[in-house]
Design a protein around this motif. Structure first.
Motif, PDB file in Angstrom:
ATOM      1  N   UNK A  82       0.834  -1.205   0.000  1.00 56.10           N
ATOM      2  CA  UNK A  82       0.000   0.000   0.000  1.00 56.10           C
ATOM      3  C   UNK A  82       0.864   1.248   0.000  1.00 56.10           C
ATOM      4  N   UNK A  83       0.329   2.326  -0.537  1.00 56.36           N
ATOM      5  CA  UNK A  83       1.009   3.604  -0.382  1.00 56.36           C
ATOM      6  C   UNK A  83       0.966   3.995   1.096  1.00 56.36           C
ATOM      7  N   UNK A  84       2.005   4.672   1.553  1.00 57.90           N
ATOM      8  CA  UNK A  84       2.134   5.021   2.966  1.00 57.90           C
ATOM      9  C   UNK A  84       0.898   5.752   3.469  1.00 57.90           C
ATOM     10  N   UNK A  85       0.472   6.787   2.747  1.00 56.51           N
ATOM     11  CA  UNK A  85      -0.664   7.592   3.204  1.00 56.51           C
ATOM     12  C   UNK A  85      -1.970   6.805   3.149  1.00 56.51           C
ATOM     13  N   UNK A  86      -2.104   5.921   2.178  1.00 55.04           N
ATOM     14  CA  UNK A  86      -3.313   5.099   2.069  1.00 55.04           C
ATOM     15  C   UNK A  86      -3.406   4.140   3.246  1.00 55.04           C
ATOM     16  N   UNK A  87      -2.277   3.520   3.590  1.00 51.84           N
ATOM     17  CA  UNK A  87      -2.268   2.592   4.723  1.00 51.84           C
ATOM     18  C   UNK A  87      -2.622   3.314   6.013  1.00 51.84           C
ATOM     19  N   UNK A  88      -2.037   4.495   6.236  1.00 48.93           N
ATOM     20  CA  UNK A  88      -2.308   5.240   7.464  1.00 48.93           C
ATOM     21  C   UNK A  88      -3.772   5.676   7.541  1.00 48.93           C
ATOM     22  N   UNK A  89      -4.287   6.194   6.441  1.00 45.43           N
ATOM     23  CA  UNK A  89      -5.673   6.665   6.424  1.00 45.43           C
ATOM     24  C   UNK A  89      -6.658   5.514   6.570  1.00 45.43           C
ATOM     25  N   UNK A  90      -6.344   4.388   5.953  1.00 45.44           N
ATOM     26  CA  UNK A  90      -7.255   3.242   5.995  1.00 45.44           C
ATOM     27  C   UNK A  90      -7.448   2.730   7.414  1.00 45.44           C
ATOM     28  N   UNK A  91      -6.394   2.766   8.228  1.00 46.23           N
ATOM     29  CA  UNK A  91      -6.505   2.324   9.616  1.00 46.23           C
ATOM     30  C   UNK A  91      -7.446   3.244  10.389  1.00 46.23           C
ATOM     31  N   UNK A  92      -7.332   4.544  10.167  1.00 48.22           N
ATOM     32  CA  UNK A  92      -8.238   5.493  10.833  1.00 48.22           C
ATOM     33  C   UNK A  92      -9.676   5.263  10.397  1.00 48.22           C
ATOM     34  N   UNK A  93      -9.870   5.104   9.101  1.00 51.99           N
ATOM     35  CA  UNK A  93     -11.220   4.919   8.569  1.00 51.99           C
ATOM     36  C   UNK A  93     -11.842   3.606   9.035  1.00 51.99           C
ATOM     37  N   UNK A  94     -11.016   2.613   9.304  1.00 53.52           N
ATOM     38  CA  UNK A  94     -11.527   1.336   9.786  1.00 53.52           C
ATOM     39  C   UNK A  94     -12.016   1.427  11.227  1.00 53.52           C
ATOM     40  N   UNK A  95     -11.457   2.379  11.982  1.00 49.64           N
ATOM     41  CA  UNK A  95     -11.761   2.468  13.410  1.00 49.64           C
ATOM     42  C   UNK A  95     -12.730   3.580  13.774  1.00 49.64           C
ATOM     43  N   UNK A  96     -12.835   4.597  12.916  1.00 53.01           N
ATOM     44  CA  UNK A  96     -13.621   5.785  13.264  1.00 53.01           C
ATOM     45  C   UNK A  96     -14.589   6.134  12.134  1.00 53.01           C
TER      46      UNK A  96
END
Length: 199
Positions: free
Chosen positions: A40-54
């Protein structure tokens, strides 16, 4: 008085407006658009974790037209445009908080930390819901990111500036510590070697 739609929500804030000059001083390669070992792209991976939880995530970007902003909008993040991001992380954070100031609290994450687990983010949000005012994750006794704040701290957060981010608040107030089994809270992408490092 009409209540804000996110009044009872814990909102994710992703700081994605930095230049990443340590990764590539020339500015030719944006570290947030590089690919992790997981593909994954770095920013996509980081954002996806937030979106999965919030339920809601606001991402701070430098401008609305660059590739980072495009990736984040495609994922479903709301964008906060911060043309003054070069002044430091605190300025970027205030930019997002101004848009989401009526939330019940915020989990503040860094876009160059793609390995933080969604379960860690969810645990921080749950601690806020249970009454904590300021929360940080700890792995093997060491504090990491992201950090979370309740609405109690909005006035102080909005006064932040420069590159200190919320660090000064973390030192000034009692902190709820959550021990997590998540080495990703200590791993950010500063160099190309960091992309290849195991977490």
């Amino acid at each position: 008085m009409k209540r804000s739609p996110d009044h009872d929500q814990i909102v994710g804030i992703l700081l994605a407006a930095g230049r990443g000059t340590r990764f590539d001083p020339s500015g030719a390669q944006n570290k947030l658009l590089q690919t992790t070992r997981q593909g994954d792209k770095v920013v996509v991976a980081a954002a996806s974790k937030l979106l999965a939880a919030l339920p809601q995530v606001t991402a701070v970007v430098r401008n609305a037209d660059d590739a980072v902003a495009h990736e984040l909008a495609e994922l479903g993040c709301q964008l906060a445009i911060c043309p003054d991001a070069d002044q430091g992380m605190g300025v970027s954070l205030v930019c997002a908080l101004t848009q989401r100031r009526h939330a019940a609290g915020w989990v503040i994450a860094l876009a160059d930390m793609p390995h933080v687990q969604a379960t860690t983010i969810a645990a921080l949000a749950e601690a806020l819901k249970q009454g904590a005012d300021m929360v940080a994750p700890f792995y093997q006794g060491q504090r990491g990111n992201p950090v979370a704040f309740s609405s109690k701290h909005i006035a102080e957060l909005l006064l932040l500036g420069g590159d200190q981010g919320a660090r000064t608040l973390l030192k000034a107030h009692p902190l709820t510590q959550i021990e997590v089994d998540d080495p990703g809270i200590h791993h950010d992408i500063d160099t190309s070697a960091d992309l290849k490092a195991a977490v």
